[in-house]
Scaffold this motif. Structure first.
Motif, mmCIF file in Angstrom:
data_model
loop_
_atom_site.group_PDB
_atom_site.id
_atom_site.type_symbol
_atom_site.label_atom_id
_atom_site.label_comp_id
_atom_site.label_asym_id
_atom_site.label_seq_id
_atom_site.Cartn_x
_atom_site.Cartn_y
_atom_site.Cartn_z
ATOM 1 N N GLU A 327 0.874 -1.173 0.000
ATOM 2 C CA GLU A 327 0.000 0.000 0.000
ATOM 3 C C GLU A 327 0.910 1.221 0.000
ATOM 4 N N LEU A 328 0.921 1.936 -1.117
ATOM 5 C CA LEU A 328 1.860 3.036 -1.292
ATOM 6 C C LEU A 328 1.281 4.343 -0.747
ATOM 7 N N LEU A 329 2.017 4.961 0.165
ATOM 8 C CA LEU A 329 1.631 6.241 0.756
ATOM 9 C C LEU A 329 2.538 7.314 0.174
ATOM 10 N N TRP A 330 2.016 8.091 -0.770
ATOM 11 C CA TRP A 330 2.828 9.101 -1.446
ATOM 12 C C TRP A 330 2.881 10.366 -0.591
ATOM 13 N N VAL A 331 4.086 10.813 -0.269
ATOM 14 C CA VAL A 331 4.264 11.975 0.598
ATOM 15 C C VAL A 331 5.107 13.017 -0.125
ATOM 16 N N GLU A 332 4.537 14.189 -0.319
ATOM 17 C CA GLU A 332 5.282 15.300 -0.923
ATOM 18 C C GLU A 332 6.267 15.830 0.120
ATOM 19 N N SER A 333 7.545 15.816 -0.228
ATOM 20 C CA SER A 333 8.580 16.161 0.759
ATOM 21 C C SER A 333 8.466 17.604 1.237
ATOM 22 N N THR A 334 7.958 18.482 0.396
ATOM 23 C CA THR A 334 7.771 19.876 0.826
ATOM 24 C C THR A 334 6.722 19.966 1.934
ATOM 25 N N ASP A 335 5.738 19.064 1.909
ATOM 26 C CA ASP A 335 4.715 19.068 2.956
ATOM 27 C C ASP A 335 5.308 18.672 4.304
ATOM 28 N N LEU A 336 6.324 17.824 4.280
ATOM 29 C CA LEU A 336 6.956 17.414 5.543
ATOM 30 C C LEU A 336 7.678 18.579 6.220
ATOM 31 N N GLU A 337 8.008 19.601 5.458
ATOM 32 C CA GLU A 337 8.716 20.757 6.013
ATOM 33 C C GLU A 337 7.780 21.716 6.744
ATOM 34 N N LYS A 338 6.488 21.603 6.463
ATOM 35 C CA LYS A 338 5.567 22.605 7.009
ATOM 36 C C LYS A 338 4.260 22.030 7.542
ATOM 37 N N SER A 340 2.214 19.238 9.701
ATOM 38 C CA SER A 340 2.292 18.182 10.718
ATOM 39 C C SER A 340 1.495 16.954 10.309
ATOM 40 N N ASP A 341 0.434 17.127 9.505
ATOM 41 C CA ASP A 341 -0.363 15.986 9.055
ATOM 42 C C ASP A 341 0.460 15.070 8.155
ATOM 43 N N ALA A 342 1.315 15.677 7.317
ATOM 44 C CA ALA A 342 2.176 14.856 6.453
ATOM 45 C C ALA A 342 3.113 14.009 7.307
ATOM 46 N N GLY A 343 3.574 14.581 8.437
ATOM 47 C CA GLY A 343 4.444 13.833 9.334
ATOM 48 C C GLY A 343 3.761 12.629 9.942
ATOM 49 N N LYS A 344 2.450 12.697 10.107
ATOM 50 C CA LYS A 344 1.705 11.570 10.681
ATOM 51 C C LYS A 344 1.717 10.354 9.767
ATOM 52 N N VAL A 345 1.906 10.592 8.456
ATOM 53 C CA VAL A 345 1.981 9.477 7.517
ATOM 54 C C VAL A 345 3.193 8.609 7.837
ATOM 55 N N LEU A 346 4.289 9.245 8.260
ATOM 56 C CA LEU A 346 5.490 8.487 8.617
ATOM 57 C C LEU A 346 5.195 7.520 9.757
ATOM 58 N N GLU A 347 4.338 7.935 10.676
ATOM 59 C CA GLU A 347 4.001 7.090 11.818
ATOM 60 C C GLU A 347 3.189 5.868 11.388
ATOM 61 N N GLN A 348 2.447 6.008 10.283
ATOM 62 C CA GLN A 348 1.655 4.881 9.767
ATOM 63 C C GLN A 348 2.514 3.901 8.974
ATOM 64 N N ALA A 349 3.631 4.408 8.415
ATOM 65 C CA ALA A 349 4.415 3.623 7.466
ATOM 66 C C ALA A 349 5.181 2.501 8.155
ATOM 67 N N GLY A 365 12.528 18.189 3.983
ATOM 68 C CA GLY A 365 11.463 17.228 4.251
ATOM 69 C C GLY A 365 11.966 15.792 4.135
ATOM 70 N N LYS A 366 12.813 15.563 3.137
ATOM 71 C CA LYS A 366 13.396 14.224 2.985
ATOM 72 C C LYS A 366 14.310 13.902 4.167
ATOM 73 N N ILE A 367 15.070 14.891 4.606
ATOM 74 C CA ILE A 367 15.958 14.679 5.757
ATOM 75 C C ILE A 367 15.144 14.343 7.002
ATOM 76 N N ARG A 368 13.992 14.991 7.148
ATOM 77 C CA ARG A 368 13.116 14.685 8.283
ATOM 78 C C ARG A 368 12.660 13.233 8.242
ATOM 79 N N ALA A 369 12.305 12.761 7.045
ATOM 80 C CA ALA A 369 11.855 11.379 6.899
ATOM 81 C C ALA A 369 12.982 10.397 7.199
ATOM 82 N N ILE A 370 14.179 10.729 6.753
ATOM 83 C CA ILE A 370 15.341 9.866 7.011
ATOM 84 C C ILE A 370 15.617 9.799 8.513
ATOM 85 N N HIS A 371 15.563 10.945 9.173
ATOM 86 C CA HIS A 371 15.800 10.990 10.614
ATOM 87 C C HIS A 371 14.772 10.129 11.357
ATOM 88 N N TYR A 372 13.522 10.208 10.923
ATOM 89 C CA TYR A 372 12.465 9.413 11.558
ATOM 90 C C TYR A 372 12.752 7.919 11.386
#
Length: 533
Positions: A327-338, A340-349, A365-372
């Motif tokens: 199940e692919l969850l597409w996340v726009e990296s710019t949304d991760l920078e600003k 908080s809802d986009a960040g919640k997708v990482l918690e589901q992944a 935003g990509k760096i945030r995802a990598i850190h997570y």
């Protein structure tokens, strides 16, 4: 003697010519023929390398380093072949060659014109592929739609090719939309009729029509198309909506397309076509009963999924082999920078892939995802820019180098842990000048990556200008980052972390070599880590 199949499109673009062309290739390959396949793009760009993914979709890279149309990815995956620079012909390439010859006086004082000079060059490029690859059959897909101004020289060239060749050596397959009106339950063929009329106006009569529609054609609609296009009903085929594009060869084979093409080309079938393994793969892709896994894909062009087409397909290939449903969850990296809802997708992944992409937009935003992923022990795969930003994140948060960055994003960073390749520093033109194509990678024994590939030396395709700065490699390794793969000249190609479920990044693009029946090892390993295998 090489035979030629020309695939044209009508009514609108993106009607599925690439999938149909690849499917035809597979039908013929299974019958024992050596098939080559070409994508003809009428745009004036020399290649796809400088085009924004939102304009063109994914840039597919071949073994020899050509930056091409994404349809070459379809060809490689369906036919399990490696294409080359010769398999993508653009108007830019054609005109560039014609002008070069004119400047060198090769035309002996003639007035250089579309006919015969441009059309002759197109024909030479098409027939050259057959000569280079020693093909029995060359399939040429003409991009765009019949009636486009830029496509006319290519259609004219193919009309001439039919005149040049012996009878039965060239056939035309026309793919066009048949609209389905759900309100009335009708299939409307008038747009297809007009597209065939346009072809006939310029001297091309289709031999075979493949009607693209939501639902399968009925006999009455097939007879109506035949009446107004001068194509017999048995040569009209239906390409209707299916769950996966990989099913298209099977539905066309069931309708008898392979045998009809063999008949039209006056060929004798060499093998009894067998689609047993392909059918198993298709059924596994369609199967929705396996374990479901949520994968977050972090990129800056996620609004157009075709920007990452090969990665998406590589996930399906590996998933099929493992019997899971992604199940692919597409996340726009710019949304991760600003956001908080986009960040919640990482918690589901259950797994995170950081996708390729150039430039500063969305990098944080990509760096945030990598850190997570790193700090929460979530399986992680970084591809190309994903590797570079994984190094940036590690340098900032493990080495303590505040402000560490790639010079692509911040040229004045105090800690340039990723920097421009030496050979790129004098580059002044952007087209075709990156580190491109298949490159040798030496894998370190006793690493996760080595266990996945099982080889000391591998070859993967590349497309980048920046590298991990060699000045920082020792420090990165001293703090726990494992360099598990290097190039011939010592460039960092693969990294991983030891005490992590799966934390791997590669400078390469392994997705380009993934095949339906031979998934890319890194994607298989990534998914195995998610399901605990």
């Amino acid at each position: 003697m090489t035979k030629y199949i020309v695939v044209t499109g009508g009514v609108l673009s993106s009607v599925g010519k690439g999938t149909v062309s690849a499917s035809i290739g597979l039908l013929l390959k299974e019958r024992g023929f050596r098939v080559s396949i070409i994508k003809i793009d009428p745009y004036l760009n020399v290649d796809a390398g400088t085009m924004n993914p939102y304009m063109h979709g994914e840039v597919f890279v071949t073994e020899d380093g050509a930056e091409t149309d994404l349809d070459l990815g379809h060809y490689e995956r369906f036919l399990d072949i490696n294409t080359s620079k010769h398999n993508n012909i653009t108007a830019g390439k054609v005109y560039f060659e014609v002008i070069r010859k004119e400047r060198e006086g090769k035309y002996m004082g003639q007035t250089v014109q579309i006919i015969p000079h441009v059309t002759e060059e197109i024909k030479k490029m098409v027939t050259k592929v057959g000569e280079i690859e020693k093909s029995d059959i060359v399939i040429s897909e003409i991009g765009g739609t019949v009636g486009d101004i830029e496509g006319l020289p290519f259609l004219e060239a193919m009309r001439e090719l039919r005149l040049d060749e012996e009878e039965h050596n060239v056939i035309f397959v026309h793919v066009a939309l048949v609209e389905y009106l759900s309100v009335t339950g009708e299939l409307k063929t008038k747009p297809l009729q007009h597209s065939v009329q346009e072809l006939r106006r310029i001297g091309i009569q289709p031999d075979i029509i493949i009607a693209r529609s939501i639902v399968e054609l009925d006999d009455e609609t097939r007879r109506k198309i035949a009446l107004f296009t001068n194509v017999r009903p048995e040569y009209i085929f239906s390409s209707y909506d299916v769950q996966t594009p990989y099913e298209v060869p099977l539905i066309l084979e069931k309708q008898g397309l392979g045998n009809k093409i063999i008949y039209k080309l006056n060929l004798n079938q060499r093998n009894q076509a067998s689609f047993e393994e392909w059918s198993k793969f298709v059924n596994s892709v369609k199967n929705k009963e396996g374990k479901r896994v949520k994968i977050a894909l972090i990129g800056k062009y996620t609004k157009l999924k075709d920007s990452y087409l090969s990665i998406k397909e590589a996930i399906y290939h590996a998933s099929s082999q493992l019997g899971i449903v992604p199940e692919l969850l597409w996340v726009e990296s710019t949304d991760l920078e600003k956001d908080s809802d986009a960040g919640k997708v990482l918690e589901q992944a259950e797994g995170i892939i950081v996708l390729p992409g150039f430039g500063s937009r969305g990098a944080e935003g990509k760096i945030r995802a990598i850190h997570y992923a790193r700090t929460n022990n979530v399986p992680f795969l970084g591809i190309c820019f994903g590797l570079q930003l994984a190094v940036v994140e590690f340098a900032r948060n493990v080495l303590g180098l505040s402000g560490a960055n790639t010079t692509e994003v911040d040229p004045s960073t105090s800690f340039p842990v990723v920097s421009l390749l030496d050979e790129q520093k004098k580059v002044t033109q952007f087209g075709g000048t990156m580190r491109l194509g298949s490159q040798r990678i030496h894998l370190m024994k006793d690493t996760l990556v080595y266990s996945l590939y099982g080889e000391d030396v591998i070859y993967e395709r590349h497309r980048h200008r920046y590298e991990v700065n060699p000045s920082y490699v020792d420090s990165l390794q001293a703090h726990g980052l494992i360099v598990s793969g290097v190039s011939d000249n010592g460039l960092v190609e693969m990294i991983e972390l030891k005490d992590h479920r799966f934390f791997v990044a590669t400078q390469a693009h392994p997705e380009f070599k993934s095949r339906p029946l031979r998934p890319a090892p890194l994607f298989t390993g990534f998914l195995k880590a998610i399901i605990g295998k």
